[in-house]
Design a protein around this motif. Structure first.
Motif, PDB file in Angstrom:
ATOM      1  N   VAL A 158       0.670  -1.270   0.057  1.00 26.00           N
ATOM      2  CA  VAL A 158       0.068   0.002   0.068  1.00 26.00           C
ATOM      3  C   VAL A 158       0.848   1.065   0.015  1.00 26.00           C
ATOM      4  N   PRO A 159       0.766   2.355  -0.924  1.00 30.32           N
ATOM      5  CA  PRO A 159       1.508   3.280  -0.814  1.00 30.32           C
ATOM      6  C   PRO A 159       1.531   4.014   0.550  1.00 30.32           C
ATOM      7  N   ILE A 160       2.722   4.778   0.587  1.00 29.95           N
ATOM      8  CA  ILE A 160       2.791   5.497   1.917  1.00 29.95           C
ATOM      9  C   ILE A 160       3.035   6.961   1.654  1.00 29.95           C
ATOM     10  N   ASP A 161       2.107   7.831   2.168  1.00 35.30           N
ATOM     11  CA  ASP A 161       2.421   9.338   1.688  1.00 35.30           C
ATOM     12  C   ASP A 161       3.358   9.720   2.758  1.00 35.30           C
TER      13      ASP A 161
ATOM     14  N   HIS B 187       8.832   3.100   8.943  1.00 39.50           N
ATOM     15  CA  HIS B 187       7.388   2.618   8.660  1.00 39.50           C
ATOM     16  C   HIS B 187       7.740   1.894   7.187  1.00 39.50           C
ATOM     17  N   THR B 188       8.467   2.340   6.396  1.00 41.17           N
ATOM     18  CA  THR B 188       8.596   1.707   5.259  1.00 41.17           C
ATOM     19  C   THR B 188       9.213   0.220   5.668  1.00 41.17           C
ATOM     20  N   GLN B 189      10.163   0.364   6.314  1.00 40.02           N
ATOM     21  CA  GLN B 189      11.069  -0.984   6.585  1.00 40.02           C
ATOM     22  C   GLN B 189       9.925  -1.956   7.489  1.00 40.02           C
ATOM     23  N   ARG B 190       9.159  -1.519   8.453  1.00 38.31           N
ATOM     24  CA  ARG B 190       8.090  -2.408   8.974  1.00 38.31           C
ATOM     25  C   ARG B 190       7.184  -3.187   7.830  1.00 38.31           C
ATOM     26  N   GLU B 191       6.714  -2.171   6.937  1.00 44.93           N
ATOM     27  CA  GLU B 191       5.633  -2.643   6.163  1.00 44.93           C
ATOM     28  C   GLU B 191       6.502  -3.610   4.994  1.00 44.93           C
ATOM     29  N   LEU B 192       7.584  -3.428   4.684  1.00 48.16           N
ATOM     30  CA  LEU B 192       8.368  -4.173   3.879  1.00 48.16           C
ATOM     31  C   LEU B 192       8.697  -5.619   4.548  1.00 48.16           C
ATOM     32  N   GLU B 193       8.922  -5.643   5.750  1.00 40.78           N
ATOM     33  CA  GLU B 193       9.015  -6.804   6.474  1.00 40.78           C
ATOM     34  C   GLU B 193       7.803  -7.644   6.721  1.00 40.78           C
ATOM     35  N   ARG B 194       6.757  -6.785   6.807  1.00 42.51           N
ATOM     36  CA  ARG B 194       5.232  -7.642   6.893  1.00 42.51           C
ATOM     37  C   ARG B 194       5.301  -8.363   5.716  1.00 42.51           C
ATOM     38  N   ILE B 195       5.295  -7.532   4.647  1.00 42.08           N
ATOM     39  CA  ILE B 195       5.261  -8.305   3.116  1.00 42.08           C
ATOM     40  C   ILE B 195       6.063  -9.449   3.031  1.00 42.08           C
ATOM     41  N   LEU B 196       7.301  -9.278   3.407  1.00 44.01           N
ATOM     42  CA  LEU B 196       7.998 -10.622   3.214  1.00 44.01           C
ATOM     43  C   LEU B 196       7.635 -11.668   4.361  1.00 44.01           C
ATOM     44  N   ASP B 197       7.289 -11.305   5.550  1.00 50.76           N
ATOM     45  CA  ASP B 197       6.441 -12.421   6.363  1.00 50.76           C
ATOM     46  C   ASP B 197       5.308 -13.188   5.846  1.00 50.76           C
ATOM     47  N   ASP B 198       4.389 -12.216   5.000  1.00 53.17           N
ATOM     48  CA  ASP B 198       3.227 -12.731   4.330  1.00 53.17           C
ATOM     49  C   ASP B 198       3.493 -13.692   3.212  1.00 53.17           C
TER      50      ASP B 198
END
Length: 290
Positions: free
Chosen positions: A230-233, A252-263
């Motif tokens: 999801v885009p981050i403003d 925040h970008t790092q956390r979101e990318l880590e969540r994507i990798l986990d999924d």
């Protein structure tokens, strides 16, 4: 005479004839790649998260060898939006000369400096960055799919300055093509780091011991899993300190990318086609929109 980075900055939107010829050739090759890529059936989702105008900073993870994501992300974006992605390359690649340098430029790559990123954004280009840089590519045992972004928040500052949305994009599969045999703190890891420091001036480019199929270096057949988040403003809220905001956007970008990798790792674990077994083709995991 200016430095290589200065030359790259001046020529980021303008290339000599030989590079333009290579660019046209690569475009023809890319246009004919669809059947080949479809044969490997990569899992790709989240393409609807990409801005239609292509004005976005894609922030990804590097995997072993750094090749799968460098090809598949620009390919997927080109197929979805019809735009060319401009990857920001590690400054180490500034040492390249001749044909390798021309090929990188023809592919759209530029040296990852704030000046070149700003110029690309001023021309509304689709920009791709791997904040871990080259040091995120050599993975020792236990480091698969980990981000090495220590001190790397420049991408967030440039996105904020230019009003660019950030889309985290994760790729799983590339770290399984080769299996690392030893951890970084092993005897080989320490030796390799010492050699990296002696000959390259940095210990984060140490080379792990790897194996592919069996005891060989033949790459393992692995399906690739790619997701655009999801885009981050990145717009700075009123009253918020600029420096603190850049660090928040980076985290925040790092956390979101880590969540994507986990999924994606969970998705991959349950996919019978993960090893490209043709007998499991019909049961391969598919994006929800497929």
């Amino acid at each position: 005479m200016g430095s290589r980075v200065e030359v790259e900055r001046r020529s980021v939107m303008d290339h000599p004839p030989r590079v333009r010829a290579l660019k046209r050739m690569l475009g023809v090759v890319a246009d004919g790649m669809d059947p080949v890529v479809d044969l490997w059936r990569p899992y790709v989702d989240g393409l609807d998260n990409l801005p239609a105008d292509g004005r976005v900073l894609l922030v990804g993870n590097h995997t072993q060898m750094g090749s799968a994501e460098t090809f598949l992300i620009p390919y997927a974006v080109r197929r979805q939006l019809g735009v060319r992605v401009r990857p920001l390359a590690d400054r180490q690649f500034a040492q390249m000369r001749g044909l390798p340098s021309d090929l990188m430029a023809a592919y759209g790559g530029v040296i990852g400096a704030p000046e070149t990123a700003r110029e690309l954004m001023q021309h509304d280009q689709t920009v791709l960055v791997f904040p871990g840089g080259g040091r995120e590519i050599p993975k020792f045992k236990g480091e698969e799919y980990t981000l090495r972004w220590q001190g790397r928040s420049g991408f967030a500052r440039v996105a904020i300055e230019n009003g660019y949305p950030i889309v985290p994009v994760g790729l799983v599969g590339g770290d399984d093509v080769y299996k690392p045999l030893t951890p970084r703190d092993s005897a080989w890891g320490r030796f390799s780091q010492a050699m990296s420091t002696r000959f390259g001036g940095r210990d984060d480019m140490a080379i792990p011991l790897l194996r592919g199929v069996g005891p060989t270096l033949i790459p393992r057949p692995e399906r690739m899993y790619l997701r655009f988040g999801v885009p981050i403003d990145a717009t700075t809220p009123v009253g918020v300190d600029a420096g603190g905001w850049a660090e928040w956007v980076k985290r925040h970008t790092q956390r979101e990318l880590e969540r994507i990798l986990d999924d994606l790792l969970g998705l991959r674990e349950a996919d019978p086609y993960r090893g490209l077994n043709p007998l499991s083709w019909s049961r391969a995991a598919q994006p929800e929109s497929a």
